[in-house]
Design a protein around this motif. Sequence first.
Motif, PDB file in Angstrom:
ATOM      1  N   GLU A  66      -0.737  -3.238 -11.236  1.00  0.00           N
ATOM      2  CA  GLU A  66       0.614  -2.789 -10.053  1.00  0.00           C
ATOM      3  C   GLU A  66       1.395  -4.307  -8.754  1.00  0.00           C
ATOM      4  O   GLU A  66       2.861  -3.806  -8.824  1.00  0.00           O
ATOM      5  CB  GLU A  66      -0.081  -1.903  -8.750  1.00  0.00           C
TER       6      GLU A  66
ATOM      7  N   ASN B 228       0.693  -1.598   0.444  1.00  0.00           N
ATOM      8  CA  ASN B 228       0.039   0.038   0.014  1.00  0.00           C
ATOM      9  C   ASN B 228       1.122   1.027   0.012  1.00  0.00           C
ATOM     10  O   ASN B 228       0.219   2.436  -0.874  1.00  0.00           O
ATOM     11  CB  ASN B 228      -1.270   0.121   1.150  1.00  0.00           C
TER      12      ASN B 228
ATOM     13  N   LYS C 176      -4.611  -4.732  -8.130  1.00  0.00           N
ATOM     14  CA  LYS C 176      -3.826  -5.076  -9.535  1.00  0.00           C
ATOM     15  C   LYS C 176      -3.136  -5.682  -9.979  1.00  0.00           C
ATOM     16  O   LYS C 176      -2.149  -5.110  -9.617  1.00  0.00           O
ATOM     17  CB  LYS C 176      -4.050  -3.493 -10.236  1.00  0.00           C
TER      18      LYS C 176
ATOM     19  N   GLU D  43      -9.988  11.507   2.624  1.00  0.00           N
ATOM     20  CA  GLU D  43      -8.732  10.605   2.721  1.00  0.00           C
ATOM     21  C   GLU D  43      -9.194   8.761   3.638  1.00  0.00           C
ATOM     22  O   GLU D  43      -9.648   9.407   4.501  1.00  0.00           O
ATOM     23  CB  GLU D  43      -7.953  11.428   3.538  1.00  0.00           C
ATOM     24  N   GLU D  44      -9.102   8.414   2.998  1.00  0.00           N
ATOM     25  CA  GLU D  44      -8.869   7.064   3.352  1.00  0.00           C
ATOM     26  C   GLU D  44      -7.800   6.635   5.153  1.00  0.00           C
ATOM     27  O   GLU D  44      -6.905   6.857   3.881  1.00  0.00           O
ATOM     28  CB  GLU D  44      -9.061   5.486   2.573  1.00  0.00           C
TER      29      GLU D  44
ATOM     30  N   SER E 162       0.993   3.845  -3.325  1.00  0.00           N
ATOM     31  CA  SER E 162       0.547   5.585  -3.181  1.00  0.00           C
ATOM     32  C   SER E 162       1.588   6.392  -2.591  1.00  0.00           C
ATOM     33  O   SER E 162       1.583   7.472  -3.268  1.00  0.00           O
ATOM     34  CB  SER E 162       0.043   5.326  -1.512  1.00  0.00           C
TER      35      SER E 162
ATOM     36  N   GLU F  67       0.912   0.212   8.030  1.00  0.00           N
ATOM     37  CA  GLU F  67       1.465   1.218   6.839  1.00  0.00           C
ATOM     38  C   GLU F  67       2.550   2.550   7.571  1.00  0.00           C
ATOM     39  O   GLU F  67       3.583   2.975   7.310  1.00  0.00           O
ATOM     40  CB  GLU F  67       0.951   1.917   5.847  1.00  0.00           C
TER      41      GLU F  67
ATOM     42  N   SER G  36      -5.184  -6.209   2.909  1.00  0.00           N
ATOM     43  CA  SER G  36      -4.675  -5.528   2.064  1.00  0.00           C
ATOM     44  C   SER G  36      -6.880  -3.880   2.035  1.00  0.00           C
ATOM     45  O   SER G  36      -6.948  -4.924   2.210  1.00  0.00           O
ATOM     46  CB  SER G  36      -4.625  -4.733   0.740  1.00  0.00           C
ATOM     47  N   ARG G  37      -5.957  -3.586   2.922  1.00  0.00           N
ATOM     48  CA  ARG G  37      -7.545  -2.003   2.749  1.00  0.00           C
ATOM     49  C   ARG G  37      -8.313  -1.836   1.492  1.00  0.00           C
ATOM     50  O   ARG G  37      -9.283  -1.611   1.810  1.00  0.00           O
ATOM     51  CB  ARG G  37      -7.158  -0.893   4.137  1.00  0.00           C
ATOM     52  N   ARG G  38      -7.421  -1.869   0.925  1.00  0.00           N
ATOM     53  CA  ARG G  38      -7.362  -1.437  -0.128  1.00  0.00           C
ATOM     54  C   ARG G  38      -8.290  -3.053  -1.629  1.00  0.00           C
ATOM     55  O   ARG G  38      -9.176  -2.683  -1.901  1.00  0.00           O
ATOM     56  CB  ARG G  38      -6.222  -1.505  -1.507  1.00  0.00           C
TER      57      ARG G  38
END
Length: 503
Positions: free
Chosen positions: A77, A30, A74, A416-417, A34, A423, A68-70
Amino acid sequence: MSFKSTPANIVIFGGFGDLAWRKLIPAFYNLYISGYLPEKFAIYGVHYQGLPEGAYEKHMLEGVNLFSRRGKAKAAEWKKFTDHLYFFQGDFTIDETYTRLKATLDENDKKWKTRATRLLYYSVAPSFIEVISNSVSKHNIAAQREKDRIVVEKPFGTDLASAKGLNDLLNKLFYENQIYRIDHYLGKEVVQNISAFRFANYIFEPLWNSKFIDQVQISVTESVSVGTRGSYYDKSGALRDMVQNHLLQLLSLVAMECPGNYDAEDIRKQKVKVLKKVRPFTTATAIQDVVRAQYTRGEVKGKEQPGYKEETNVARNSTTETYVAMKVWIDNPRWKGVPFYLRTGKSLEKQSSVIVVQFKDSPHKIFKDDVVPNRLVISIQPEQKISLLFEGKVPGLEMKLKPLEMDFSYHDSFIEEAPEAYETLLLDALEGDATQFIRADQVETAWSIVMPILNAWSKEKGDMKKYKAGSWGPKEAEDLIKEGRIKWLMLPESSKTKTTKKK
């Protein structure tokens, strides 16, 4: 040179383990997508067994997709990220592992034309810390004081003597500013916001003392059982596993004095200072002001839950506590006479981390229904919010009061998350910011607080209370807090933030 332009070599000892799979690799991934990791970096997962080609990356991808929070990674990525992710087979106990590791890191420095930052993460059982540290030191893998960091996971010792021994070992081999003792609670967004809330909003500072505050509650409750961790947990228990680190960390944030500056040493100095003012427990107060208990068979979230002694790898005659409630006093001018109530436990009704600051009742009782004191609730999980309870008039012809809430919610107030705790902490460690990490004297002070309790318990084998799995804990914990003319408080389930979420 900025951090993001400084290359980084990241080594995870125990890189195929559960923590790396669930937390560390998802956190680094992450950070990467980012844009927070440097352009030149490499992550090495060190594991003693060999793996087939591609097996490491495949296993770590499963962890990212699950935790993962996401959500799921992908493909493009993940491919770019794995260009920096390497499996490193090596036995922690032999020199050859460290000879190859040093050569690999030195080769990266040569390729990158600069000495990279080195972050060594000990995601290992405590028994491996000594052999890894001695070998890292022997082979000069972390020899640069300002560039090389050692991250040590909890548990940091099992008692005061072992914590001192571990500190002595690490400080003999490395400088204190290289050692990052991690407590993931300190990376949680709302926990970090406690300092901002207290010291950036002067409206609260005049009230943050014994003249206006009646009591403080800190609750970290878990609905999960011990599960598969029985072999570890039965040697640890709630006091060692949660109170000595997480709850005392939260207490220090709530109770500390304002630091001179927002930097690591000033903040950590104030945390230690307030912990040193915690009134020492005696044998008598360790029994009188502390409740310990084990869960018995019950039902949690509609599912049958075995009792603690029925769990896998738990001794059938175990005297290990799964629940602790305690009353703590801080003997300094700010907090004189204010009780701090701490509790934590497993297999409880709800998973929640909440700090409640209960203000003293109004001295001017001119309204007959003015019965609820003002209350500040800081919810760390599952909700991330801060709520202030106050009295207000109900619309109508009569003067009738009703408790109302003003809420701040991360979910409703920010687009914003919030990042995961790991992290935040991993990025801080890479940047050399130790603010949210624990200093040696803070670890030892926390252990010195709980040692009299552990010693008293070792003599009082029959003092274990019971509570049914799925309940809020033993009756004795309710009795303990009733002495303060109150009950354990939680953020109301019906509490909803009234602000409009930004588009």
